[in-house]
Structure formats: structure tokens, C-alpha cells
Design a protein around this motif. Structure first.
Motif, mmCIF file in Angstrom:
data_model
loop_
_atom_site.group_PDB
_atom_site.id
_atom_site.type_symbol
_atom_site.label_atom_id
_atom_site.label_comp_id
_atom_site.label_asym_id
_atom_site.label_seq_id
_atom_site.Cartn_x
_atom_site.Cartn_y
_atom_site.Cartn_z
ATOM 1 N N SER A 70 0.830 -1.205 0.000
ATOM 2 C CA SER A 70 0.000 0.000 0.000
ATOM 3 C C SER A 70 0.865 1.256 0.000
ATOM 4 O O SER A 70 0.450 2.303 -0.507
ATOM 5 C CB SER A 70 -0.969 -0.005 1.171
ATOM 6 N N SER A 71 2.075 1.157 0.558
ATOM 7 C CA SER A 71 2.990 2.296 0.499
ATOM 8 C C SER A 71 3.626 2.398 -0.879
ATOM 9 O O SER A 71 3.745 3.486 -1.457
ATOM 10 C CB SER A 71 4.066 2.152 1.577
ATOM 11 N N ASP A 74 0.851 3.720 -3.232
ATOM 12 C CA ASP A 74 0.032 4.827 -2.736
ATOM 13 C C ASP A 74 -0.275 5.829 -3.863
ATOM 14 O O ASP A 74 0.631 6.414 -4.453
ATOM 15 C CB ASP A 74 0.814 5.518 -1.603
#
Ligand SMILES: [Zn+2]
Length: 207
Positions: A70-71, A74
Motif C-alpha cells: 500500500s505504500s 500509494d
């Protein structure tokens, strides 16, 4: 100009080491070395890719991937922290490989200690490694080591086997003796070395 450049490269080399020996757990590493606003690790990775800073790339990839997909993906990040499809693919592939290594090896370390006799310390649950008390304690230690937010990885991090219980340091796995913790600690140190050595390969940086 050359002096500035070589000084900057020196700083980068220190925070994004090439060798495992340069990777001291107590040293400031990665994006934390930049003064002022701490850049997103994706931004640093992009910069190093653009600048072809090959020696710093394995560590830069690791710093970006350890936070998980998710990072990496992003969508709210500025352009300079958005990864190109190629870099993203290498990062995700590397993350999956590192995570698998971390899970498998940690599982082996805790649940299937090969060649080691049951612990002889009085009261340590490991005296009966398949008993309910040991399994419960093992599960807690396992979660502490590999459990990580957003499915990232902590494979290069020194695990915290102890927690502070009312001013007293106790193993995360209730009752586990210091001998067992030490044994796990040295196994995990080997795992960190192994993972480090694998970085260039897992991120596709070797041709
Ligand atoms: Zn023990």
C-alpha cells in the motif's frame, strides 16, 4: 562541484550501505538521513534509479518495500514518489520473495529447531516444545517477529524478543528462557545476513 558530489555520495553510501557490515541496526539509515523534510522512500528510490546509483539501490528498494504494497502503490503520493511500472514490479516481486523467506525461516527457527535438544532451563515452556504452553509462547514470538503492518517485511530488523512488563523485561513468549531467546537471536542474525545477500537478486538488480 566534484567535492560536493563526492561528499553527498559519501553520505548516501553511509545510509544506503553496500555491505551487510555497513548495516548497523543502531545507525541512522535510509531516508532518515536527509535533513529537513524526510522524503518518502519511493522518492529516494526513484532518485537513485534516475541517477543510476547502483550501489545504493538494493537498500533503497528494501526501504521502500518494507512498508508493504500500500505504500509502494500509494496513489496520493506526489509524482516524484510514484514508481514507474518497471520499478514497481521489481519492488513487489522482491517484497514477496523477502516476505516468504522471512515467514519460512522464522517458522523453522521457532517451530522446527533442527538438531537442538529440548531446552533444559527449569520452567521454560520449550522443555516440552510441542506442549500447549510452548506453542502459545512460540506463536506470540512468531507474531512479534514477522507481524508487520500492511504486509511489509521486517526481515532486516533485529527482532524485539522482550517487552517491558511493569518495569521488568520479559520475553514476548510467556516463560521462554534467555537461552532460547539467545538461540533464536543468533539464528535470526543469520537470516538477516542471508536476506541482505539476497537483496540484489530479489529486486532484479543482477543481470
Ligand atoms: Zn528455554
Amino acid at each position: 562541484m566534484t567535492a560536493v558530489r563526492s561528499q553527498m555520495l559519501e553520505v548516501v553510501r553511509d545510509a544506503y550501505p553496500e555491505t551487510f557490515e555497513g548495516f548497523g541496526p543502531s545507525k541512522p539509515l535510509g531516508e532518515s538521513i536527509f535533513s529537513g523534510r524526510t522524503p518518502h522512500p519511493n522518492e529516494v528510490l526513484n532518485l537513485f534509479v534516475q541517477q543510476k546509483l547502483a550501489s545504493a539501490l538494493p537498500m533503497a528498494y528494501y526501504m521502500a518495500t518494507r512498508r508493504g504494497p500500500s505504500s509502494l502503490m500509494d496513489r496520493n503520493l506526489p509524482r516524484n514518489a510514484t514508481l514507474s511500472p518497471e520499478v514497481l514490479q521489481s519492488a513487489i516481486t522482491g517484497l514477496m520473495t523477502l516476505r516468504e523467506l522471512e515467514l519460512n525461516e522464522t517458522h523453522r527457527m521457532i517451530f522446527e529447531p533442527s538438531g537442538s535438544r529440548p531446552c533444559s532451563a527449569p520452567n521454560c515452556p520449550s522443555r516440552a516444545p510441542t506442549g500447549p504452553a510452548a506453542l502459545e509462547a512460540y506463536r506470540k514470538v512468531f507474531d512479534r517477529i514477522v507481524g508487520s503492518s500492511q504486509l511489509g517485511t521486517k526481515v532486516l530488523q533485529v527482532p524485539e524478543f522482550y517487552e517491558n512488563c511493569g518495569g521488568e523485561l520479559q520475553c514476548v513468549g510467556p516463560g521462554i528462557c534467555s537461552g532460547c531467546v539467545e538461540r533464536w537471536g543468533s539464528w535470526h542474525a543469520e537470516l538477516r545476513k542471508k536476506a541482505w545477500a539476497a537483496l540484489p537478486g530479489v529486486f532484479g538488480l543482477r543481470d
